[in-house]
Design an enzyme around this catalytic site. Structure first.
Site, PDB file in Angstrom:
ATOM      1  N   TYR A  49       0.841  -1.204   0.000  1.00  0.00           N
ATOM      2  CA  TYR A  49       0.000   0.000   0.000  1.00  0.00           C
ATOM      3  C   TYR A  49       0.877   1.257   0.000  1.00  0.00           C
ATOM      4  O   TYR A  49       0.648   2.184  -0.777  1.00  0.00           O
ATOM      5  CB  TYR A  49      -0.915  -0.024   1.233  1.00  0.00           C
ATOM      6  CG  TYR A  49      -1.958   1.075   1.258  1.00  0.00           C
ATOM      7  CD1 TYR A  49      -3.067   1.029   0.416  1.00  0.00           C
ATOM      8  CD2 TYR A  49      -1.856   2.146   2.145  1.00  0.00           C
ATOM      9  CE1 TYR A  49      -4.037   2.028   0.444  1.00  0.00           C
ATOM     10  CE2 TYR A  49      -2.817   3.148   2.183  1.00  0.00           C
ATOM     11  CZ  TYR A  49      -3.906   3.084   1.336  1.00  0.00           C
ATOM     12  OH  TYR A  49      -4.868   4.075   1.359  1.00  0.00           O
ATOM     13  N   LYS A  96       0.962   4.124  -2.950  1.00  0.00           N
ATOM     14  CA  LYS A  96       0.563   5.509  -2.691  1.00  0.00           C
ATOM     15  C   LYS A  96       1.747   6.468  -2.895  1.00  0.00           C
ATOM     16  O   LYS A  96       1.554   7.637  -3.261  1.00  0.00           O
ATOM     17  CB  LYS A  96      -0.029   5.639  -1.291  1.00  0.00           C
ATOM     18  CG  LYS A  96      -1.361   4.896  -1.129  1.00  0.00           C
ATOM     19  CD  LYS A  96      -2.425   5.425  -2.093  1.00  0.00           C
ATOM     20  CE  LYS A  96      -3.796   4.831  -1.856  1.00  0.00           C
ATOM     21  NZ  LYS A  96      -4.817   5.363  -2.771  1.00  0.00           N
TER      22      LYS A  96
HETATM   23  N1  LIG Z   1     -10.219   5.585   4.472  1.00  0.00           N
HETATM   24  C1  LIG Z   1      -8.986   5.920   4.740  1.00  0.00           C
HETATM   25  O1  LIG Z   1      -8.558   5.901   5.905  1.00  0.00           O
HETATM   26  C2  LIG Z   1      -8.045   6.346   3.661  1.00  0.00           C
HETATM   27  C3  LIG Z   1      -6.830   6.952   4.028  1.00  0.00           C
HETATM   28  C4  LIG Z   1      -5.953   7.347   3.033  1.00  0.00           C
HETATM   29  C5  LIG Z   1      -6.274   7.169   1.708  1.00  0.00           C
HETATM   30  N2  LIG Z   1      -7.459   6.579   1.363  1.00  0.00           N
HETATM   31  C6  LIG Z   1      -7.729   6.402  -0.062  1.00  0.00           C
HETATM   32  O2  LIG Z   1      -8.961   6.997  -0.397  1.00  0.00           O
HETATM   33  C7  LIG Z   1      -9.521   6.335  -1.540  1.00  0.00           C
HETATM   34  C8  LIG Z   1     -10.984   6.008  -1.257  1.00  0.00           C
HETATM   35  O3  LIG Z   1     -11.028   5.081  -0.187  1.00  0.00           O
HETATM   36  P1  LIG Z   1     -12.256   4.969   0.849  1.00  0.00           P
HETATM   37  O4  LIG Z   1     -11.690   5.138   2.205  1.00  0.00           O
HETATM   38  O5  LIG Z   1     -13.395   5.810   0.416  1.00  0.00           O
HETATM   39  O6  LIG Z   1     -12.559   3.415   0.701  1.00  0.00           O
HETATM   40  P2  LIG Z   1     -13.880   2.635   0.222  1.00  0.00           P
HETATM   41  O7  LIG Z   1     -13.513   1.203   0.335  1.00  0.00           O
HETATM   42  O8  LIG Z   1     -15.077   3.153   0.936  1.00  0.00           O
HETATM   43  O9  LIG Z   1     -13.997   3.073  -1.318  1.00  0.00           O
HETATM   44  C9  LIG Z   1     -13.145   2.607  -2.326  1.00  0.00           C
HETATM   45  C10 LIG Z   1     -13.953   2.374  -3.579  1.00  0.00           C
HETATM   46  O10 LIG Z   1     -13.073   1.971  -4.635  1.00  0.00           O
HETATM   47  C11 LIG Z   1     -13.738   0.986  -5.380  1.00  0.00           C
HETATM   48  N3  LIG Z   1     -12.785   0.138  -6.116  1.00  0.00           N
HETATM   49  C12 LIG Z   1     -11.910  -0.768  -5.620  1.00  0.00           C
HETATM   50  N4  LIG Z   1     -11.270  -1.389  -6.616  1.00  0.00           N
HETATM   51  C13 LIG Z   1     -11.743  -0.864  -7.778  1.00  0.00           C
HETATM   52  C14 LIG Z   1     -11.482  -1.101  -9.150  1.00  0.00           C
HETATM   53  N5  LIG Z   1     -10.587  -2.022  -9.561  1.00  0.00           N
HETATM   54  N6  LIG Z   1     -12.160  -0.372 -10.072  1.00  0.00           N
HETATM   55  C15 LIG Z   1     -13.059   0.561  -9.692  1.00  0.00           C
HETATM   56  N7  LIG Z   1     -13.369   0.819  -8.404  1.00  0.00           N
HETATM   57  C16 LIG Z   1     -12.713   0.104  -7.461  1.00  0.00           C
HETATM   58  C17 LIG Z   1     -14.521   0.177  -4.354  1.00  0.00           C
HETATM   59  O11 LIG Z   1     -15.575  -0.562  -4.960  1.00  0.00           O
HETATM   60  C18 LIG Z   1     -15.001   1.270  -3.397  1.00  0.00           C
HETATM   61  O12 LIG Z   1     -16.298   1.735  -3.712  1.00  0.00           O
HETATM   62  C19 LIG Z   1      -8.634   5.111  -1.787  1.00  0.00           C
HETATM   63  O13 LIG Z   1      -7.737   5.385  -2.844  1.00  0.00           O
HETATM   64  C20 LIG Z   1      -7.887   4.953  -0.473  1.00  0.00           C
HETATM   65  O14 LIG Z   1      -6.657   4.303  -0.627  1.00  0.00           O
HETATM   66  C21 LIG Z   1      -8.353   6.177   2.308  1.00  0.00           C
END
Ligand SMILES: NC(=O)c1ccc[n+]([C@@H]2O[C@H](COP(=O)([O-])OP(=O)(O)OC[C@H]3O[C@@H](n4cnc5c(N)ncnc54)[C@H](O)[C@@H]3O)[C@@H](O)[C@H]2O)c1
Length: 251
Positions: free
Chosen positions: A150, A154
């Site tokens: 991860y 990132k």
């Molecule tokens: N939640 C956190 O703590 C956090 C922290 C830092 C970064 N992020 C980043 O934020 C972004 C959104 O994450 P989130 O927290 O809303 O998570 P989430 O799991 O709620 O949403 C992620 C979405 O991406 C979709 N997805 C996954 N693989 C896919 C693919 N191959 N094609 C199309 N869609 C796909 C999933 O279906 C899901 O709806 C991500 O890139 C994550 O790495 C999240």
């Protein structure tokens, strides 16, 4: 009445059914954007579709599908102004436990898809201008021992963003590209991680305590940063890293 911050703009958000994606979609909609929303499953996005959004099934790892999606956006709305490369996954694993399959899956979904999205967006935005926002993480700025793949994915998003930003600036394309770096944010991604822990309450407390502000972030707080980068208020900001982390990386 005040002018809406995304009035007249067409925005494409990937991973839009997830926490940060749907919060961004709601905020963008409230600020006047025309929306194209994609995810692996778009059932939950039906209310947006009823209010005029284009919703499309998209696996962001599929190169050909990117072209179809962007062409569908242009067919519906005539242009593309904003792309939020938000879809992503988090697989837990350190350098001893991460399988090659998990490594590759993580790089493909989190990093390679952002490359595909940026390339497709630049193709249609050059000349008219636009804003690309890539969702990285604090794990793209600092290391985490239990997230080898991860962190690598990132970190790749962070520097790809700068390369795209510099290229587009020097070409005079009018296309900006910035990354957003959230820390633990209350979405399914984090809730899923907490649910599988041996002691979920302790993990929840630990994640909250990790940020000097003493809590996890809300998806709407990350969406507010994404909105700023999507809007013309950030017209002089490109190649930047916007941290939304409760002070985590300030330490
Ligand atoms: N939640 C956190 O703590 C956090 C922290 C830092 C970064 N992020 C980043 O934020 C972004 C959104 O994450 P989130 O927290 O809303 O998570 P989430 O799991 O709620 O949403 C992620 C979405 O991406 C979709 N997805 C996954 N693989 C896919 C693919 N191959 N094609 C199309 N869609 C796909 C999933 O279906 C899901 O709806 C991500 O890139 C994550 O790495 C999240």
């Amino acid at each position: 009445m005040r002018r809406q911050r995304l009035e007249g703009k067409v925005a494409l958000i990937t991973g839009a059914a997830g926490g940060i994606g749907s919060a961004s979609a709601a905020l963008f909609e409230a600020e006047g954007a025309k929306l194209a929303l994609t995810d692996l499953d778009v059932t939950s996005l039906a209310p947006f579709a009823e209010r005029g959004a284009l919703t499309l099934v998209q696996d962001v790892t599929e190169e050909g599908r990117w072209r179809d999606v962007v062409e569908a956006v242009i067919a519906r709305f005539g242009r593309l102004d904003v792309l939020v490369n938000n879809a992503g996954i988090a697989l837990i694993g350190n350098i001893e436990t991460t399988t090659l399959a998990d490594w590759r899956k993580t790089q493909t979904i989190n990093a390679e898809s952002v490359f595909l999205g940026c390339r497709e967006a630049v193709r249609v935005m050059k000349g008219q201008g636009g804003s690309i926002i890539n969702i990285s993480s604090v794990a793209g700025l600092i290391g985490d021992a239990q997230s080898a793949a991860y962190c690598a994915s990132k970190g790749a998003v962070r520097l790809l963003t700068k390369s795209v930003a510099l290229y587009c600036a020097r070409k005079g394309y009018g296309v900006r590209c910035n990354s957003v770096h959230p820390s633990f944010t209350r979405t399914n991604m984090v809730e899923g991680f907490i649910a599988t822990a041996r002691n979920p309450d302790r993990v929840r407390e630990g994640l909250a305590a990790a940020a000097p502000l003493g809590r996890m972030g809300e998806a709407s707080e990350v969406a507010a940063a994404i909105l700023y980068l999507a809007s013309d208020e950030s017209a002089f900001t490109t190649g930047a890293e916007m941290v939304v982390d409760g002070g985590l990386t300030a330490q």
